[in-house]
Motif scaffolding. Structure first.
Motif, PDB file in Angstrom:
ATOM      1  N   GLY A  57     -14.585  95.644  52.669  1.00 27.48           N
ATOM      2  CA  GLY A  57     -15.336  94.449  52.313  1.00 27.48           C
ATOM      3  C   GLY A  57     -15.182  93.307  53.298  1.00 27.48           C
ATOM      4  O   GLY A  57     -15.832  92.267  53.153  1.00 27.48           O
ATOM      5  N   SER A  58     -14.356  93.493  54.322  1.00 26.27           N
ATOM      6  CA  SER A  58     -14.058  92.423  55.264  1.00 26.27           C
ATOM      7  C   SER A  58     -15.025  92.409  56.437  1.00 26.27           C
ATOM      8  O   SER A  58     -15.482  93.455  56.908  1.00 26.27           O
ATOM      9  N   HIS A  59     -15.296  91.217  56.959  1.00 27.50           N
ATOM     10  CA  HIS A  59     -16.107  91.092  58.169  1.00 27.50           C
ATOM     11  C   HIS A  59     -15.424  91.752  59.366  1.00 27.50           C
ATOM     12  O   HIS A  59     -16.090  92.076  60.356  1.00 27.50           O
ATOM     13  N   ALA A  60     -14.115  91.919  59.300  1.00 32.60           N
ATOM     14  CA  ALA A  60     -13.365  92.478  60.430  1.00 32.60           C
ATOM     15  C   ALA A  60     -13.140  93.982  60.306  1.00 32.60           C
ATOM     16  O   ALA A  60     -12.441  94.570  61.133  1.00 32.60           O
ATOM     17  N   TYR A  61     -13.738  94.599  59.301  1.00 30.57           N
ATOM     18  CA  TYR A  61     -13.474  96.024  59.044  1.00 30.57           C
ATOM     19  C   TYR A  61     -13.808  96.894  60.251  1.00 30.57           C
ATOM     20  O   TYR A  61     -13.089  97.853  60.558  1.00 30.57           O
ATOM     21  N   ARG A  62     -14.858  96.579  60.968  1.00 31.38           N
ATOM     22  CA  ARG A  62     -15.288  97.394  62.113  1.00 31.38           C
ATOM     23  C   ARG A  62     -14.800  96.836  63.452  1.00 31.38           C
ATOM     24  O   ARG A  62     -15.266  97.248  64.511  1.00 31.38           O
ATOM     25  N   GLY A  63     -13.854  95.907  63.387  1.00 25.37           N
ATOM     26  CA  GLY A  63     -13.271  95.400  64.615  1.00 25.37           C
ATOM     27  C   GLY A  63     -13.708  93.995  64.965  1.00 25.37           C
ATOM     28  O   GLY A  63     -14.474  93.342  64.248  1.00 25.37           O
ATOM     29  N   ARG A  64     -13.228  93.543  66.087  1.00 27.33           N
ATOM     30  CA  ARG A  64     -13.456  92.175  66.538  1.00 27.33           C
ATOM     31  C   ARG A  64     -14.849  92.003  67.140  1.00 27.33           C
ATOM     32  O   ARG A  64     -15.323  92.850  67.904  1.00 27.33           O
ATOM     33  N   THR A  65     -15.484  90.890  66.785  1.00 23.82           N
ATOM     34  CA  THR A  65     -16.774  90.511  67.357  1.00 23.82           C
ATOM     35  C   THR A  65     -16.717  89.021  67.680  1.00 23.82           C
ATOM     36  O   THR A  65     -15.773  88.316  67.323  1.00 23.82           O
ATOM     37  N   GLU A  66     -17.747  88.546  68.338  1.00 28.05           N
ATOM     38  CA  GLU A  66     -17.803  87.111  68.632  1.00 28.05           C
ATOM     39  C   GLU A  66     -17.819  86.302  67.339  1.00 28.05           C
ATOM     40  O   GLU A  66     -17.205  85.240  67.247  1.00 28.05           O
ATOM     41  N   ARG A  67     -18.522  86.824  66.323  1.00 29.52           N
ATOM     42  CA  ARG A  67     -18.651  86.097  65.061  1.00 29.52           C
ATOM     43  C   ARG A  67     -17.323  85.982  64.331  1.00 29.52           C
ATOM     44  O   ARG A  67     -16.990  84.930  63.791  1.00 29.52           O
ATOM     45  N   ASN A  68     -16.535  87.081  64.281  1.00 27.45           N
ATOM     46  CA  ASN A  68     -15.326  87.081  63.451  1.00 27.45           C
ATOM     47  C   ASN A  68     -14.045  86.847  64.235  1.00 27.45           C
ATOM     48  O   ASN A  68     -12.948  87.020  63.701  1.00 27.45           O
ATOM     49  N   ALA A  69     -14.136  86.439  65.492  1.00 27.85           N
ATOM     50  CA  ALA A  69     -12.966  86.327  66.359  1.00 27.85           C
ATOM     51  C   ALA A  69     -11.873  85.436  65.770  1.00 27.85           C
ATOM     52  O   ALA A  69     -10.674  85.703  65.956  1.00 27.85           O
ATOM     53  N   ALA A  70     -12.264  84.387  65.051  1.00 23.95           N
ATOM     54  CA  ALA A  70     -11.260  83.480  64.485  1.00 23.95           C
ATOM     55  C   ALA A  70     -10.349  84.181  63.493  1.00 23.95           C
ATOM     56  O   ALA A  70      -9.187  83.783  63.315  1.00 23.95           O
ATOM     57  N   MET A  71     -10.851  85.243  62.837  1.00 26.27           N
ATOM     58  CA  MET A  71     -10.025  85.972  61.873  1.00 26.27           C
ATOM     59  C   MET A  71      -8.828  86.652  62.545  1.00 26.27           C
ATOM     60  O   MET A  71      -7.807  86.892  61.912  1.00 26.27           O
ATOM     61  N   PHE A  72      -8.953  86.962  63.816  1.00 25.83           N
ATOM     62  CA  PHE A  72      -7.905  87.664  64.530  1.00 25.83           C
ATOM     63  C   PHE A  72      -6.872  86.700  65.128  1.00 25.83           C
ATOM     64  O   PHE A  72      -5.872  87.133  65.696  1.00 25.83           O
ATOM     65  N   GLY A  73      -7.162  85.420  65.016  1.00 27.26           N
ATOM     66  CA  GLY A  73      -6.296  84.416  65.620  1.00 27.26           C
ATOM     67  C   GLY A  73      -5.011  84.209  64.840  1.00 27.26           C
ATOM     68  O   GLY A  73      -4.749  84.905  63.848  1.00 27.26           O
ATOM     69  N   PRO A  74      -4.209  83.247  65.254  1.00 20.99           N
ATOM     70  CA  PRO A  74      -2.953  82.971  64.553  1.00 20.99           C
ATOM     71  C   PRO A  74      -3.204  82.546  63.115  1.00 20.99           C
ATOM     72  O   PRO A  74      -4.282  82.021  62.791  1.00 20.99           O
ATOM     73  N   PRO A  75      -2.240  82.750  62.237  1.00 20.15           N
ATOM     74  CA  PRO A  75      -2.396  82.280  60.855  1.00 20.15           C
ATOM     75  C   PRO A  75      -2.487  80.753  60.813  1.00 20.15           C
ATOM     76  O   PRO A  75      -2.039  80.060  61.722  1.00 20.15           O
ATOM     77  N   GLY A  76      -3.076  80.259  59.731  1.00 17.67           N
ATOM     78  CA  GLY A  76      -3.196  78.822  59.592  1.00 17.67           C
ATOM     79  C   GLY A  76      -4.379  78.226  60.325  1.00 17.67           C
ATOM     80  O   GLY A  76      -4.359  77.053  60.697  1.00 17.67           O
ATOM     81  N   HIS A  77      -5.425  79.028  60.536  1.00 17.29           N
ATOM     82  CA  HIS A  77      -6.656  78.543  61.144  1.00 17.29           C
ATOM     83  C   HIS A  77      -7.823  78.798  60.184  1.00 17.29           C
ATOM     84  O   HIS A  77      -7.704  79.579  59.237  1.00 17.29           O
ATOM     85  N   ALA A  78      -8.939  78.136  60.445  1.00 15.93           N
ATOM     86  CA  ALA A  78     -10.128  78.301  59.609  1.00 15.93           C
ATOM     87  C   ALA A  78     -11.071  79.334  60.212  1.00 15.93           C
ATOM     88  O   ALA A  78     -11.212  79.416  61.433  1.00 15.93           O
ATOM     89  N   TYR A  79     -11.690  80.108  59.345  1.00 18.10           N
ATOM     90  CA  TYR A  79     -12.774  80.998  59.738  1.00 18.10           C
ATOM     91  C   TYR A  79     -13.984  80.607  58.906  1.00 18.10           C
ATOM     92  O   TYR A  79     -13.970  80.717  57.674  1.00 18.10           O
ATOM     93  N   VAL A  80     -15.020  80.111  59.566  1.00 13.42           N
ATOM     94  CA  VAL A  80     -16.240  79.669  58.892  1.00 13.42           C
ATOM     95  C   VAL A  80     -17.390  80.547  59.342  1.00 13.42           C
ATOM     96  O   VAL A  80     -17.597  80.747  60.537  1.00 13.42           O
ATOM     97  N   TYR A  81     -18.123  81.097  58.385  1.00 15.55           N
ATOM     98  CA  TYR A  81     -19.273  81.914  58.746  1.00 15.55           C
ATOM     99  C   TYR A  81     -20.527  81.448  58.008  1.00 15.55           C
ATOM    100  O   TYR A  81     -20.457  80.783  56.975  1.00 15.55           O
ATOM    101  N   PHE A  82     -21.663  81.795  58.591  1.00 17.21           N
ATOM    102  CA  PHE A  82     -22.986  81.452  58.065  1.00 17.21           C
ATOM    103  C   PHE A  82     -23.508  82.668  57.315  1.00 17.21           C
ATOM    104  O   PHE A  82     -23.457  83.789  57.828  1.00 17.21           O
ATOM    105  N   ILE A  83     -23.984  82.458  56.095  1.00 18.11           N
ATOM    106  CA  ILE A  83     -24.377  83.596  55.260  1.00 18.11           C
ATOM    107  C   ILE A  83     -25.784  83.402  54.704  1.00 18.11           C
ATOM    108  O   ILE A  83     -26.189  82.278  54.376  1.00 18.11           O
ATOM    109  N   TYR A  84     -26.521  84.490  54.625  1.00 16.50           N
ATOM    110  CA  TYR A  84     -27.885  84.519  54.087  1.00 16.50           C
ATOM    111  C   TYR A  84     -28.821  83.581  54.865  1.00 16.50           C
ATOM    112  O   TYR A  84     -29.872  83.198  54.365  1.00 16.50           O
TER     113      TYR A  84
END
Length: 222
Positions: A57-84
């Motif tokens: 169910g995760s955006h990162a399930y298929r690996g790193r992309t430009e869109r989800n790169a923040a999820m791979f960063g250090p803990p304590g950061h924000a990941y904001v995505y645009f939906i629909y």
């Protein structure tokens, strides 16, 4: 002057834990959004955990992309995505760097700056609806992709940060399937909320979209 315990900022090590520990522990914490119009504070009442490449169910399930790169960063950061093609959603990155796990903030109670939130959410009939759902939450707090990747542990001048608040007692924490998640991740009980809180959003099961259906949704509580 020493801040009261509930006003102390949460340190990075809080987020440097498995996502299924961090998610329920965020309930009752205070999210502070500081912007040009003034501060808004939100008591977090509902969240969902997403476990990166181990979670269908995760955006990162298929690996790193430009869109989800923040999820791979250090803990304590924000990941904001645009939906629909319409709304933003705010996640807090947790776990060791590279694990791509995060917590979606689904709902909360606006405890400071309600006038600002009302101006941004004029269709809210009651204050409990101001941040009732992740898109509503992001709209009320003026969250967009400009906040993607920011350090929420950077100190009092950070545009987003989390304070200790008043954690929800474990006896009041409930869990169940995540809203709108289908496929193999549909049954994971990784949505957590404060039992009986009126700001918690209603659960909606995943509805498969038929080929040829119109893209996008018009609801704010998705």
């Amino acid at each position: 002057m020493i801040a009261a315990p509930d006003r102390m900022p949460i340190a990075r090590h809080f987020f440097d834990r498995p996502v299924l520990e961090v998610a329920p522990d965020l309930l009752g914490r205070t999210l502070v959004r500081t912007g040009p119009d003034g501060p808004i504070e939100l008591r977090i009442t509902e969240v969902e955990a997403y476990a990166g490449q181990a979670d269908p169910g995760s955006h990162a399930y298929r690996g790193r992309t430009e869109r989800n790169a923040a999820m791979f960063g250090p803990p304590g950061h924000a990941y904001v995505y645009f939906i629909y093609g319409m709304w933003f959603s705010l996640n807090l990155v947790c776990g060791p760097e590279g694990t791509a796990s995060g917590v979606l903030l689904r709902a909360g109670e606006v405890v400071k700056g309600a006038d600002l939130a009302r101006a941004r959410r004029p269709k809210a009939r009651k204050d409990r609806e101001l941040a009732q759902g992740p898109a509503r939450l992001a709209t009320a707090l003026d969250v967009d992709r400009g906040l993607n990747g920011i350090d929420i542990c950077a100190g009092p001048d950070a545009p987003l940060r989390v304070l200790n608040g008043h954690p929800v007692h474990p006896d009041r924490v409930r869990s169940g399937p995540r809203t709108g998640v289908g496929g193999e991740g549909a049954t994971h009980p990784w949505r957590f909320w404060a039992d009986g809180d009126p700001t918690v959003s209603p659960y909606r099961a995943h509805v498969p979209r038929h080929r040829g259906a119109k893209a996008g949704r018009t609801v704010l509580d998705s």
